[in-house]
Scaffold this active site. Structure first.
Site, PDB file in Angstrom:
ATOM      1  N   LYS A 113      51.221  22.858  63.683  1.00 32.66           N
ATOM      2  CA  LYS A 113      52.163  21.866  64.215  1.00 32.66           C
ATOM      3  C   LYS A 113      53.072  21.350  63.089  1.00 32.66           C
ATOM      4  O   LYS A 113      52.816  21.604  61.898  1.00 32.66           O
ATOM      5  CB  LYS A 113      51.360  20.740  64.871  1.00 32.66           C
ATOM      6  CG  LYS A 113      50.573  21.208  66.119  1.00 32.66           C
ATOM      7  CD  LYS A 113      49.699  20.092  66.691  1.00 32.66           C
ATOM      8  CE  LYS A 113      48.981  20.518  67.961  1.00 32.66           C
ATOM      9  NZ  LYS A 113      48.090  19.438  68.481  1.00 32.66           N
TER      10      LYS A 113
ATOM     11  N   TYR B  19      52.833  22.546  77.020  1.00 27.98           N
ATOM     12  CA  TYR B  19      51.827  21.512  77.330  1.00 27.98           C
ATOM     13  C   TYR B  19      51.883  21.079  78.798  1.00 27.98           C
ATOM     14  O   TYR B  19      51.474  19.955  79.119  1.00 27.98           O
ATOM     15  CB  TYR B  19      52.011  20.310  76.405  1.00 27.98           C
ATOM     16  CG  TYR B  19      51.389  20.510  75.030  1.00 27.98           C
ATOM     17  CD1 TYR B  19      50.029  20.815  74.883  1.00 27.98           C
ATOM     18  CD2 TYR B  19      52.148  20.380  73.861  1.00 27.98           C
ATOM     19  CE1 TYR B  19      49.457  20.987  73.624  1.00 27.98           C
ATOM     20  CE2 TYR B  19      51.575  20.545  72.603  1.00 27.98           C
ATOM     21  CZ  TYR B  19      50.228  20.845  72.499  1.00 27.98           C
ATOM     22  OH  TYR B  19      49.650  21.009  71.251  1.00 27.98           O
TER      23      TYR B  19
ATOM     24  N   ARG C 187      40.877  20.387  61.180  1.00 28.43           N
ATOM     25  CA  ARG C 187      41.194  18.985  61.505  1.00 28.43           C
ATOM     26  C   ARG C 187      40.261  18.027  60.754  1.00 28.43           C
ATOM     27  O   ARG C 187      40.677  16.952  60.333  1.00 28.43           O
ATOM     28  CB  ARG C 187      41.106  18.765  63.014  1.00 28.43           C
ATOM     29  CG  ARG C 187      42.284  19.380  63.783  1.00 28.43           C
ATOM     30  CD  ARG C 187      41.981  19.440  65.259  1.00 28.43           C
ATOM     31  NE  ARG C 187      43.111  19.873  66.068  1.00 28.43           N
ATOM     32  CZ  ARG C 187      43.001  20.236  67.344  1.00 28.43           C
ATOM     33  NH1 ARG C 187      41.822  20.216  67.948  1.00 28.43           N
ATOM     34  NH2 ARG C 187      44.071  20.622  68.022  1.00 28.43           N
TER      35      ARG C 187
ATOM     36  N   ASN D 265      47.278  16.046  64.550  1.00 29.43           N
ATOM     37  CA  ASN D 265      46.067  16.824  64.245  1.00 29.43           C
ATOM     38  C   ASN D 265      46.339  18.255  63.771  1.00 29.43           C
ATOM     39  O   ASN D 265      45.488  19.129  63.874  1.00 29.43           O
ATOM     40  CB  ASN D 265      45.066  16.760  65.406  1.00 29.43           C
ATOM     41  CG  ASN D 265      45.610  17.358  66.680  1.00 29.43           C
ATOM     42  OD1 ASN D 265      46.742  17.825  66.715  1.00 29.43           O
ATOM     43  ND2 ASN D 265      44.802  17.357  67.722  1.00 29.43           N
TER      44      ASN D 265
ATOM     45  N   HIS E 164      47.179  23.724  66.708  1.00 30.45           N
ATOM     46  CA  HIS E 164      46.812  24.014  68.099  1.00 30.45           C
ATOM     47  C   HIS E 164      46.116  25.360  68.173  1.00 30.45           C
ATOM     48  O   HIS E 164      46.476  26.284  67.451  1.00 30.45           O
ATOM     49  CB  HIS E 164      48.085  24.079  68.969  1.00 30.45           C
ATOM     50  CG  HIS E 164      47.848  24.725  70.302  1.00 30.45           C
ATOM     51  ND1 HIS E 164      47.366  24.021  71.391  1.00 30.45           N
ATOM     52  CD2 HIS E 164      47.972  26.010  70.723  1.00 30.45           C
ATOM     53  CE1 HIS E 164      47.226  24.862  72.416  1.00 30.45           C
ATOM     54  NE2 HIS E 164      47.592  26.069  72.037  1.00 30.45           N
TER      55      HIS E 164
ATOM     56  N   GLU F  78      49.965  31.562  76.734  1.00 32.46           N
ATOM     57  CA  GLU F  78      50.651  31.001  75.572  1.00 32.46           C
ATOM     58  C   GLU F  78      51.287  32.110  74.724  1.00 32.46           C
ATOM     59  O   GLU F  78      52.398  31.952  74.220  1.00 32.46           O
ATOM     60  CB  GLU F  78      49.672  30.147  74.752  1.00 32.46           C
ATOM     61  CG  GLU F  78      49.298  28.858  75.493  1.00 32.46           C
ATOM     62  CD  GLU F  78      48.151  28.076  74.855  1.00 32.46           C
ATOM     63  OE1 GLU F  78      47.634  28.499  73.798  1.00 32.46           O
ATOM     64  OE2 GLU F  78      47.776  27.024  75.414  1.00 32.46           O
TER      65      GLU F  78
HETATM   66  P1  ADP Z   1      43.433  20.404  71.961  1.00 37.06           P
HETATM   67  O1  ADP Z   1      44.720  20.487  71.172  1.00 37.06           O
HETATM   68  O2  ADP Z   1      42.261  20.178  71.041  1.00 37.06           O
HETATM   69  O3  ADP Z   1      43.247  21.573  72.883  1.00 37.06           O
HETATM   70  P2  ADP Z   1      44.235  18.763  74.253  1.00 37.06           P
HETATM   71  O4  ADP Z   1      44.668  20.000  74.957  1.00 37.06           O
HETATM   72  O5  ADP Z   1      43.363  17.817  75.001  1.00 37.06           O
HETATM   73  O6  ADP Z   1      43.496  19.084  72.861  1.00 37.06           O
HETATM   74  O7  ADP Z   1      45.503  17.929  73.793  1.00 37.06           O
HETATM   75  C1  ADP Z   1      46.616  18.602  73.252  1.00 37.06           C
HETATM   76  C2  ADP Z   1      47.150  17.795  72.100  1.00 37.06           C
HETATM   77  O8  ADP Z   1      47.628  16.547  72.589  1.00 37.06           O
HETATM   78  C3  ADP Z   1      46.126  17.424  71.032  1.00 37.06           C
HETATM   79  O9  ADP Z   1      45.908  18.446  70.092  1.00 37.06           O
HETATM   80  C4  ADP Z   1      46.780  16.211  70.404  1.00 37.06           C
HETATM   81  O10 ADP Z   1      47.816  16.597  69.483  1.00 37.06           O
HETATM   82  C5  ADP Z   1      47.430  15.546  71.604  1.00 37.06           C
HETATM   83  N1  ADP Z   1      46.566  14.511  72.157  1.00 37.06           N
HETATM   84  C6  ADP Z   1      45.444  14.665  72.886  1.00 37.06           C
HETATM   85  N2  ADP Z   1      44.885  13.520  73.229  1.00 37.06           N
HETATM   86  C7  ADP Z   1      45.694  12.562  72.696  1.00 37.06           C
HETATM   87  C8  ADP Z   1      45.675  11.139  72.668  1.00 37.06           C
HETATM   88  N3  ADP Z   1      44.707  10.452  73.278  1.00 37.06           N
HETATM   89  N4  ADP Z   1      46.662  10.515  72.014  1.00 37.06           N
HETATM   90  C9  ADP Z   1      47.642  11.174  71.386  1.00 37.06           C
HETATM   91  N5  ADP Z   1      47.714  12.529  71.367  1.00 37.06           N
HETATM   92  C10 ADP Z   1      46.763  13.207  71.995  1.00 37.06           C
END
Ligand code: ADP
Length: 168
Positions: free
Chosen positions: A29, A69, A122, A132, A135, A146
């Protein structure tokens, strides 16, 4: 007869290993790029033994980030997430290997860096959930979608010469 049995066994093992070969979509990212973590992150997947099949530095627009997303469009953090992803170039990659989708998620660590184990990307390099660093696809089916979204031009066709040093 023994030799034939051994051959069949080897063949079946090989076939089972091939069946578990997967591809996953990994994206560094904008914060990961800005923080000069590109080499470190690529190194972790590379040294693990996975194979790099696609790679590009790309800045995407909101339309594209929203498509990536789409499943999270109802979340309260969705707009902030899209702003984050479009805020600078990202490194889009396809990595291939046995169980690479699930193992890739383990290498990356839990979504919230406060809960990601040390030793994960992370866990080692991030603090806030909204920054974080990386992805990774969460399932084989989302990886397929994707990869099609991020690499419409296709990916490299090659097989690493280290393959037989990594897989038995
Ligand atoms: P992952 O990336 O671990 O698959 P998710 O698909 O749940 O997690 O979420 C996608 C991305 O959205 C996360 O990597 C993070 O950057 C962001 N995100 C998720 N939950 C939150 C939150 N509560 N607040 C802010 N950003 C979030």
């Amino acid at each position: 007869a023994m030799a034939i049995l051994t051959f069949i066994k080897e063949f079946l093992y090989h076939f089972a290993a091939l069946a578990k070969m997967e591809q996953t979509f990994i994206m560094i990212k904008p914060d990961g790029v800005q923080r000069n973590l590109v080499g470190e992150i690529i190194g972790r997947f590379e040294k693990k033994g996975f194979t790099l099949k696609g790679l590009k530095l790309i800045t995407v627009d909101s339309d594209f980030a929203e498509r990536h997303y789409a499943d999270l469009s109802a979340k309260p953090f969705f707009n902030g997430l899209v702003e984050y992803i479009v805020s600078g170039p990202v490194v889009a990659m396809v990595w291939e290997g046995k169980n690479v989708v699930a193992t890739g998620r383990k290498i990356i660590g839990a979504t919230n860096p406060a809960e990601s184990a040390p030793g994960t990307i992370r866990g080692d390099y991030a603090v806030d959930i909204g920054r974080n660093v990386i992805h990774g696809s969460d399932a084989v089916e989302s990886a397929r979608k994707e990869i099609a979204l991020w690499f419409p031009e296709g990916i490299a066709e090659w097989r690493s010469s280290a393959h037989h040093w990594i897989y038995e």
